[in-house]
Design a protein around this motif. Structure first.
Motif, PDB file in Angstrom:
ATOM      1  N   LYS A 110       0.837  -1.201   0.000  1.00 54.51           N
ATOM      2  CA  LYS A 110       0.000   0.000   0.000  1.00 54.51           C
ATOM      3  C   LYS A 110       0.875   1.257   0.000  1.00 54.51           C
ATOM      4  O   LYS A 110       1.893   1.320   0.682  1.00 54.51           O
ATOM      5  CB  LYS A 110      -0.902   0.008   1.227  1.00 54.51           C
ATOM      6  CG  LYS A 110      -2.008  -1.021   1.133  1.00 54.51           C
ATOM      7  CD  LYS A 110      -2.899  -0.962   2.337  1.00 54.51           C
ATOM      8  CE  LYS A 110      -3.812   0.227   2.186  1.00 54.51           C
ATOM      9  NZ  LYS A 110      -4.799   0.335   3.257  1.00 54.51           N
ATOM     10  N   LEU A 111       0.449   2.245  -0.759  1.00 54.55           N
ATOM     11  CA  LEU A 111       1.146   3.521  -0.792  1.00 54.55           C
ATOM     12  C   LEU A 111       0.633   4.415   0.329  1.00 54.55           C
ATOM     13  O   LEU A 111      -0.580   4.448   0.589  1.00 54.55           O
ATOM     14  CB  LEU A 111       0.921   4.224  -2.127  1.00 54.55           C
ATOM     15  CG  LEU A 111       1.478   3.529  -3.367  1.00 54.55           C
ATOM     16  CD1 LEU A 111       1.030   4.271  -4.620  1.00 54.55           C
ATOM     17  CD2 LEU A 111       2.982   3.471  -3.309  1.00 54.55           C
ATOM     18  N   LYS A 120      -0.794   7.621   2.241  1.00 52.10           N
ATOM     19  CA  LYS A 120      -1.749   8.644   1.789  1.00 52.10           C
ATOM     20  C   LYS A 120      -1.042   9.935   1.363  1.00 52.10           C
ATOM     21  O   LYS A 120      -1.433  10.576   0.403  1.00 52.10           O
ATOM     22  CB  LYS A 120      -2.761   8.943   2.891  1.00 52.10           C
ATOM     23  CG  LYS A 120      -3.800   7.889   3.042  1.00 52.10           C
ATOM     24  CD  LYS A 120      -4.839   8.334   4.039  1.00 52.10           C
ATOM     25  CE  LYS A 120      -5.919   7.272   4.128  1.00 52.10           C
ATOM     26  NZ  LYS A 120      -7.034   7.692   4.941  1.00 52.10           N
ATOM     27  N   TYR A 154       1.901  10.258   0.033  1.00 46.24           N
ATOM     28  CA  TYR A 154       2.497  10.033  -1.291  1.00 46.24           C
ATOM     29  C   TYR A 154       1.424  10.115  -2.375  1.00 46.24           C
ATOM     30  O   TYR A 154       1.633  10.741  -3.416  1.00 46.24           O
ATOM     31  CB  TYR A 154       3.194   8.670  -1.322  1.00 46.24           C
ATOM     32  CG  TYR A 154       3.818   8.349  -2.652  1.00 46.24           C
ATOM     33  CD1 TYR A 154       5.018   8.939  -3.032  1.00 46.24           C
ATOM     34  CD2 TYR A 154       3.208   7.466  -3.533  1.00 46.24           C
ATOM     35  CE1 TYR A 154       5.593   8.669  -4.250  1.00 46.24           C
ATOM     36  CE2 TYR A 154       3.777   7.185  -4.766  1.00 46.24           C
ATOM     37  CZ  TYR A 154       4.964   7.780  -5.113  1.00 46.24           C
ATOM     38  OH  TYR A 154       5.529   7.510  -6.325  1.00 46.24           O
ATOM     39  N   LYS A 155       0.261   9.504  -2.129  1.00 45.99           N
ATOM     40  CA  LYS A 155      -0.838   9.555  -3.100  1.00 45.99           C
ATOM     41  C   LYS A 155      -1.311  10.987  -3.309  1.00 45.99           C
ATOM     42  O   LYS A 155      -1.591  11.402  -4.431  1.00 45.99           O
ATOM     43  CB  LYS A 155      -2.006   8.692  -2.621  1.00 45.99           C
ATOM     44  CG  LYS A 155      -1.785   7.224  -2.730  1.00 45.99           C
ATOM     45  CD  LYS A 155      -3.075   6.529  -2.318  1.00 45.99           C
ATOM     46  CE  LYS A 155      -2.833   5.148  -1.824  1.00 45.99           C
ATOM     47  NZ  LYS A 155      -4.077   4.508  -1.370  1.00 45.99           N
TER      48      LYS A 155
END
Length: 178
Positions: free
Chosen positions: A4-5, A7, A9-10
């Motif tokens: 999972k990335l 938040k 970074y997103k």
């Protein structure tokens, strides 16, 4: 293994995807020029992509105008210093440079001259493109200004070095046989 990335970074990635093109369009000269071209196209102004190197006096009116069927040229017999027949049209761009109008002058079926009125804001872009395509110009003094000239066997391409406030920016091609 955690794939999972985060938040943060997103969020940063999403902001770059949205803001990147906007910043390019608004803050760079190339982005501004392309925005102008897009808006002119949306407003119905057609591009006039003319290969200046292929201009020659023997070029017939119907041959040249048929290559630009989407542009509505108005042709009239009008004797003047550049020819006895004039074809004019509003255009959106000339070879990727935002422009206003194109005028073609004929005399006895021979192409004598071409005048392109372009948008002065893009003078340096047009000048750089001409230098890239045709090499360094000759500098000729005319009145209080300097005109840049590119010579070929078929004619001469003329552009002012700096724009005058009292004249519209124009690029001219003059036939060598005129």
């Amino acid at each position: 293994m955690n794939l999972k990335l985060p938040k943060t970074y997103k969020l940063i990635l999403a902001m770059c995807v949205v803001a990147g093109p906007f910043i390019w369009l608004v803050l760079t000269e190339d982005g501004k020029r392309r925005s102008d071209l897009f808006l002119l196209h949306l407003l119905g102004h057609q591009p006039f992509n003319l290969a200046v190197a292929n201009l020659r006096p023997g070029l017939e009116e119907t041959t040249l105008l048929s290559q630009f069927s989407r542009i509505e040229f108005t042709c009239v017999d009008q004797p003047g210093p550049l020819g006895s027949r004039r074809c004019a049209a509003e255009i959106g761009s000339f070879n990727g440079v935002p422009a206003r109008s194109a005028e073609l002058y004929w005399d006895e079926g021979r192409l004598n001259a071409v005048r392109i009125d372009y948008r002065g804001r893009w003078h340096q872009v047009l000048l750089d493109e001409l230098r890239k395509r045709h090499g360094p110009p000759r500098r000729d003094g005319v009145g209080s200004g300097v005109v840049l000239a590119w010579r070929s066997e078929a004619g001469m391409l003329l552009l002012p070095e700096t724009l005058a406030a009292d004249e519209p920016p124009a690029l001219m091609w003059i036939s060598a046989q005129g």
